[in-house]
Design an enzyme around this catalytic site. Structure first.
Site, PDB file in Angstrom:
ATOM      1  N   TRP A   1       0.777  -1.286  -0.194  1.00 25.01           N
ATOM      2  CA  TRP A   1      -0.188  -0.096   0.017  1.00 25.01           C
ATOM      3  C   TRP A   1       0.896   1.206  -0.007  1.00 25.01           C
ATOM      4  CZ3 TRP A   1      -0.886   3.559   4.398  1.00 25.01           C
ATOM      5  CH2 TRP A   1      -0.169   3.093   5.760  1.00 25.01           C
ATOM      6  N   ASP A   2       2.317   1.142   0.093  1.00 21.78           N
ATOM      7  CA  ASP A   2       3.196   2.292   0.233  1.00 21.78           C
ATOM      8  C   ASP A   2       2.717   3.018  -1.033  1.00 21.78           C
ATOM      9  OD1 ASP A   2       3.921   0.329   1.890  1.00 21.78           O
ATOM     10  OD2 ASP A   2       6.384   0.903   1.650  1.00 21.78           O
TER      11      ASP A   2
ATOM     12  N   GLU B   1       1.463  -1.043  13.265  1.00 20.87           N
ATOM     13  CA  GLU B   1       1.506  -2.503  13.285  1.00 20.87           C
ATOM     14  C   GLU B   1       2.043  -2.892  14.779  1.00 20.87           C
ATOM     15  OE1 GLU B   1       3.882  -3.446   9.847  1.00 20.87           O
ATOM     16  OE2 GLU B   1       2.195  -3.788   8.489  1.00 20.87           O
TER      17      GLU B   1
ATOM     18  N   LYS C   1       4.150   2.721  16.038  1.00 20.46           N
ATOM     19  CA  LYS C   1       5.438   2.292  15.076  1.00 20.46           C
ATOM     20  C   LYS C   1       5.482   3.567  13.861  1.00 20.46           C
ATOM     21  CE  LYS C   1       6.794  -1.315  11.510  1.00 20.46           C
ATOM     22  NZ  LYS C   1       6.325  -2.411  10.899  1.00 20.46           N
ATOM     23  N   GLN C   2       4.183   3.596  13.523  1.00 18.13           N
ATOM     24  CA  GLN C   2       3.974   4.761  12.295  1.00 18.13           C
ATOM     25  C   GLN C   2       2.517   5.406  12.695  1.00 18.13           C
ATOM     26  OE1 GLN C   2       3.839   2.040   8.858  1.00 18.13           O
ATOM     27  NE2 GLN C   2       3.204   3.920   7.996  1.00 18.13           N
TER      28      GLN C   2
END
Lengths: 750, 750
Positions: free
Chosen positions: B357-358, B486, B591-592
């Protein structure tokens, strides 16, 4: 459901030759003696689909995992009870043609496992080498001589001319595990020899990368037969003796093979193993098959004396409970505290033969009631001896204290799905709770005040580090856990896990007050630490829903789409064969009791109304897709007066393997689930409880049954409880007088 | 952090010979042209630790998974962009001694990747075969002839006597993937030949069990050299030509190798592939290395003209943004809609070279601003063409509509961790959102009203089936999801995922109102279905906490132990290298961005105060252990006026690989993260937005910088934005006049 064996009170037998169900038949006719065991595969070989399996208790291999190891804390290997070198092997030739029931079709086939005496017998007629012969195979795995397996083959010539029979007795190390991760073989052969009536193979498990000791296994066979010895031989992986001879019309010959097995679990060197084999073989050489069998049969009779359950009016139920007890005792009878109860025992590869929490949660309460207390105590000692591994597991997670493994052989975790390994930590509470169970049932505090106190302390240290404090709720919580209901993973505040955490801390504090000064000093629990444990136990969050007045299985459970399982089209069941894992996880469907498991553990701590409300709520969502599920529901149903429901649920678990309910018995038997039928009868139907050291009963009789009767061991006594249409009779078979409680009235038994 | 290359505005170069960092050097000096590419491994071979990697876009292998497949819905294989047959190989011998920098130590080592022209050059002196020689290696992967790779070696004799040099030009199919699941090789050689100056190998990927078509790949090399041809040869897996000759003192020789590659992706038969190779080789044979290089360099200059970013006052930042754009353009420039942007592009094996999906979330917004719209449109077409696979994925989960995969080559999911595969479904929303992004930026509705409407409809069908209705909350919910963060798995009601679900349904309904009758008929969305979507969108549950006045990342997030990351001892960071997965999952550490990602997507839909409160709350818990994290936080920080914070976060992502921040660049470059630095400068520092078709800017200048300048494509125009200490200057470089908005004022540009 698929029933391939006949209904019979003491036998699991069939006259049907059905190659389609070969694996299922093999599972059902497994034999074992805790030290070693095997599936009922044909010793003469079978070229069609089947699953050969000979297993040695505590002999395993750390099979390097292919998954997850890149995340910190993941186990490096999956432990497997590996397929042992096959010492059962025979090669039988008649006039040069090899016997193989995949090639010749048998007549008058008869396969019969005698539960009373622990003997497996198989006979059939077959056209082979141009003649008709009758073969009879018998085998037993001795429950009095743990190293011994006996085999006997009788071959009768039914034709009217002589036939030539050649039988090779072999030890064969060319074996595989179907579940190996890397398709490799696990055994190296160190030496092999064959000489006259003896063959011998010494083998060793392959080296591994994980510092797990390799096992050395020696096997020695002796052959006693009417046939003539004609040859010996060895190959890379085998050792064998060949015998041959003529059989006249209407005559028969006898072929007996005995094997003894000794391993590095008991002996330090190859020499010592070999000495032991020689010593055993020398002793056995002088005995006939029948002479070796006799004490084995007697020991089985002794076992049944202590623990038989008789059901009148329901032969299926009768067969179910006896088969289950037979297989359970075959798997474990407490002779070696280094061993434990694999979920499939010695009957298949699945679950790797390792130890799960099934032992404490389901097996220990049964062994308490059917055998001497030492047997249950050995199960507790098993965990105590593995404390070092449990420290490692906790440390791998960055946590204090001891985390007993989900799956293990040596105390080190070797399961490898994170949602189980890291999260299904209720097991630590179940292991603590088993200490209470043992102490409460036996009245023996010698374990809990010494080894048990250590185990409890280290588990409490784990819990105290694993909880966190939620400032928002002003409560201690357990996030990221998986309860016994594995159809919901990685949840927050699983009610059952939180309850066990709270209970363990309180029980540990209680026990710490009782231990002697020396033990207390060794444990080194400071007052500060105790205060912290007390603080956590007093402020542990336990999910409760005021609207429904029930305990939600976990946070968020009541937000699910609460459609009862009765509304799912039947062709979508079982869910695990029809739904994606994604759908299952999001659903409200319960694989096995989670809240209900907690109600069972603490059955006297909840009111009937509480138990009813929770049972009614969860039953509508429960699919019982774990073999461990229905029996616990049955006990609670019985407790709250749902007698018909209790019986219905009992039936679901009592013949799980006999009727292949879950369509997976071909893989092996559900050994640890077999406890369920005994628990249902004794705790459920008979309402047996131990309260303040006193036995209580509140029995009912299932409508279809005429009566049931069970024997139970209790504090040095054997009691017999008979429930029939006239009422309940309780007799003291042996031991000191005792007062018990029947339906609220005290009875003095002499 | 580890910086192994010098700071320089247009070059990534070093004079340091450091075998310890061999893999890191190889990653950093990767070259590619979207169709094929390679790590900067030494063509002459290297016997020390390194990672050879040549990759062909869209040529992959379905590697059977070892895990999870026993649960319904699990992918059967993990797709891998496999290590291609190595056509780069040279074997160089001097007076019989083979060149191998692991054996001879180079002097005056120089490794230089020229970003302006896309050429990698390496030179060194070395004592070999008793003489000193100077070697110079050059290579390029042509961005104008997608099948072509050029190599040139110059060897100069620095000693005072003649030396004998022998160079073998080889194609070598004896290659492995380090990440293969079963340690197998993926290529079969179909044919090979070598003749004079040409060598050729035709290879084919091994058969697989999953119906994935096998790839046939042909490679043909041409050698042009001053050396004499002395031999040709083939072995099982190779084809080669050998050349040799004397070099006099102070003289040099030239050795040019060109390779052309053609595959079954473009041609149906081996014959056609071979014809294409012959045709290309014939054309190239007539050209010199310099002649082949020239158009390649020109094309790179063209690319920079459209998209260069100039930073004055910060050379590190300057180098960072150019290196990132260079590698991004190398990986993908939209020439083939069947290809996409693997997270490590052509620079390593990790992430298997597949599509994540990046692409939609991070790459598409960059390509919109740096290249012609066709390039971004091709990324959208990629997903449209893979709809069939997306139906399969949804069906595997028992759901309607289309579920685009987490990882894929062909539309079929091939990631294999359940918490990602089944649960990280926000990707479906990101893919829908990318359609909006393209449409909003370009003003081109041709996609959204045709292919896009289909994609949106099928994604909406998925959402409508994936939600459930919580009777307790009277809201639609998404349980069992994993958000972009995640470090929290399998959560209920991830705010970001729920928001995207709601948004997709609304946007699809909006688009359905605009499509023509024929398209509407094909889509077949009934009024009932629309009403259902509307009902879900209107009643979608979005977590909100009134106390903190923020959007909780998911249910239960605020119950965590909310200790800021600043209180974690620094030796425990990064968490993923120091904490167990269990501890990470239970922690509040991000994490992000998850909520922050949502604020970015819908940056104009939230008030500054909302964005501030949420940024302040989440920033304290965010560890940025995904390379995709810091850049998004930087944009939000810039938006809410936290300029210094925005710059600090920018610096964390701009030189991620150049400074090896995450200590994992040896595996390959973080290609999709490289978009972050451009986004930070353009959307963050310059505040670029497109509102109602109009370009808006609200720039600031980072304190340490003297100025920055970037070029941007927009609706047929190229604009240049310059921000320095005197203010902002916006110029129209090409295209029609346009009105833009700078700090709230309209500017007419001509």
């Amino acid at each position: 459901m698929k029933r391939t064996f006949d209904i019979s009170p003491w036998n699991v037998a069939t006259k049907a030759w059905d190659p389609q169900d070969k694996r299922l038949q093999e599972s059902m006719t497994s034999l074992a003696n805790e030290n070693l065991g095997m599936r009922g595969f044909f010793e003469e070989g079978y070229s069609g689909d089947h699953m050969q399996g000979v297993y040695l208790g505590g002999v395993w291999f750390p099979d390097k995992t292919r998954v997850g190891w890149w995340k910190n804390g993941y186990p490096k290997y999956f432990g497997k009870m590996i397929n042992a070198v096959n010492f059962m092997k025979l090669i039988i030739k008649v006039n040069g043609e090899q016997l193989d029931l995949n090639k010749q079709t048998p007549k008058d086939f008869n396969l019969d496992l005698d539960l009373k005496s622990g003997v497996l017998k198989r006979s059939f007629k077959v056209e082979i080498g141009g003649s008709e012969l009758q073969f009879t195979f018998e085998r037993f795995v001795s429950v009095v001589q743990k190293e011994l397996v006996g085999q006997r083959v009788t071959v009768k010539n039914l034709s009217d001319s002589n036939v030539n029979v050649e039988i090779t007795s072999m030890i064969d190390a060319d074996v595989y595990n179907e579940d190996s991760n890397h398709d490799e073989q696990f055994w190296d052969v160190l030496s092999k020899k064959a000489d006259g009536t003896h063959a011998e193979v010494m083998s060793k498990t392959k080296p591994n990368d994980f510092g797990v000791p390799q096992f050395t296994v020696g096997m020695k066979t002796t052959t006693v037969t009417d046939l003539k010895h004609i040859e010996d031989g060895t190959s890379d992986k085998t050792a064998y003796n060949v015998f041959a001879g003529e059989i006249k019309p209407n005559s028969e010959i006898n072929f007996e093979k005995r094997t003894v097995v000794a391993t590095s679990r008991d002996f330090d060197t190859e020499n010592e193993i070999e000495q032991r084999l020689d010593e055993l073989a020398a002793k056995l050489d002088a005995e006939s098959f029948d002479a070796l069998l006799k004490p084995h049969e007697e020991e089985w009779h002794n076992r049944w004396t202590k623990s038989d359950v008789v059901i009148n009016g329901d032969e299926e139920a009768q067969q179910g409970i006896r088969f289950n007890l037979f297989q359970l005792f075959s798997t474990y009878y407490g002779q070696d505290y280094r061993l434990n109860i694999g979920p499939k025992g010695f009957t298949g590869e699945k679950y790797g033969g390792a130890t799960y929490w099934d032992t404490e949660a389901y097996c220990l309460p049964v062994y308490l009631g059917v055998a001497n207390p030492e047997i249950a105590r050995n199960l507790l000692m098993y965990r105590y001896k593995q404390l070092d591994g449990a420290y490692v597991n906790a440390k791998e997670q960055g946590l204090d204290g001891a985390l007993f493994p989900m799956v293990t052989f040596n105390g080190i975790e070797c399961h490898n799905e994170w949602e189980i390994t890291f999260e299904e930590i209720h097991r630590n509470g179940d292991i603590a709770y088993a200490i209470y169970l043992y102490t409460n049932y036996t009245g023996d505090k010698s374990y809990v005040l010494h080894e048990g106190a250590k185990v409890l302390t280290e588990i409490s240290r784990f819990w105290a580090d694993r909880v966190h404090y939620s400032q928002r709720q002003n409560k201690y919580m357990l996030h990221g856990v998986t309860g016994p209901d594995e159809y919901d993973n990685n949840v927050n505040n699983d009610w059952y896990t939180n309850l066990l955490c709270k209970w363990t801390l309180n029980y540990t504090l209680e026990i710490l007050d009782e231990v002697d000064a020396e033990t207390a000093k060794k444990l080194g629990v400071s007052e500060d630490e105790k205060r912290r444990w007390k603080g956590i136990a007093d402020n542990m969050y336990l999910p409760y829903d005021p609207q429904k007045d029930i305990f939600p299985e976990n946070d968020g459970f009541l937000d699910k789409d609460l459609t009862p399982v009765s509304e799912i089209p039947s062709d979508q069941l079982p869910l695990n064969q029809n739904w994606s894992w994604d759908k299952i996880l999001r659903s409200p469907y319960v694989k096995q009791g989670d809240v209900i498991q907690g109600l069972w553990d603490f059955i006297d701590d909840f009111t009937k109304e509480e138990k009813k409300r929770n049972f009614d709520f969860y039953e509508q969502f429960t699919v019982h897709e774990s073999s461990l599920s229905a029996s616990v529901y049955s006990i609670i149903a019985a407790d709250i007066g749902y007698e018909d429901k209790a019986v219905e649920l009992y039936e679901r678990s009592a013949r799980l393997d006999l009727d292949n309910y879950n369509n997976d018995t071909d893989d092996g038997l559900h050994i640890t689930s077999m406890t369920g039928s005994w628990l249902d009868i004794v705790q459920g139907f008979a309402g047996m409880r131990v309260r303040n050291g006193e036995l209580h009963y509140a029995p009912f009789l299932p409508k279809r049954w005429d009566s049931y009767k069970f024997r139970q061991t209790f504090r040095g006594r054997i009691l017999e409880v008979t429930v029939d249409k006239t009422g309940t009779k309780i007799e003291l078979i042996s031991g000191d007088p005792i007062t018990i409680d029947l339906d609220g009235k005290k009875l003095n038994l002499k």
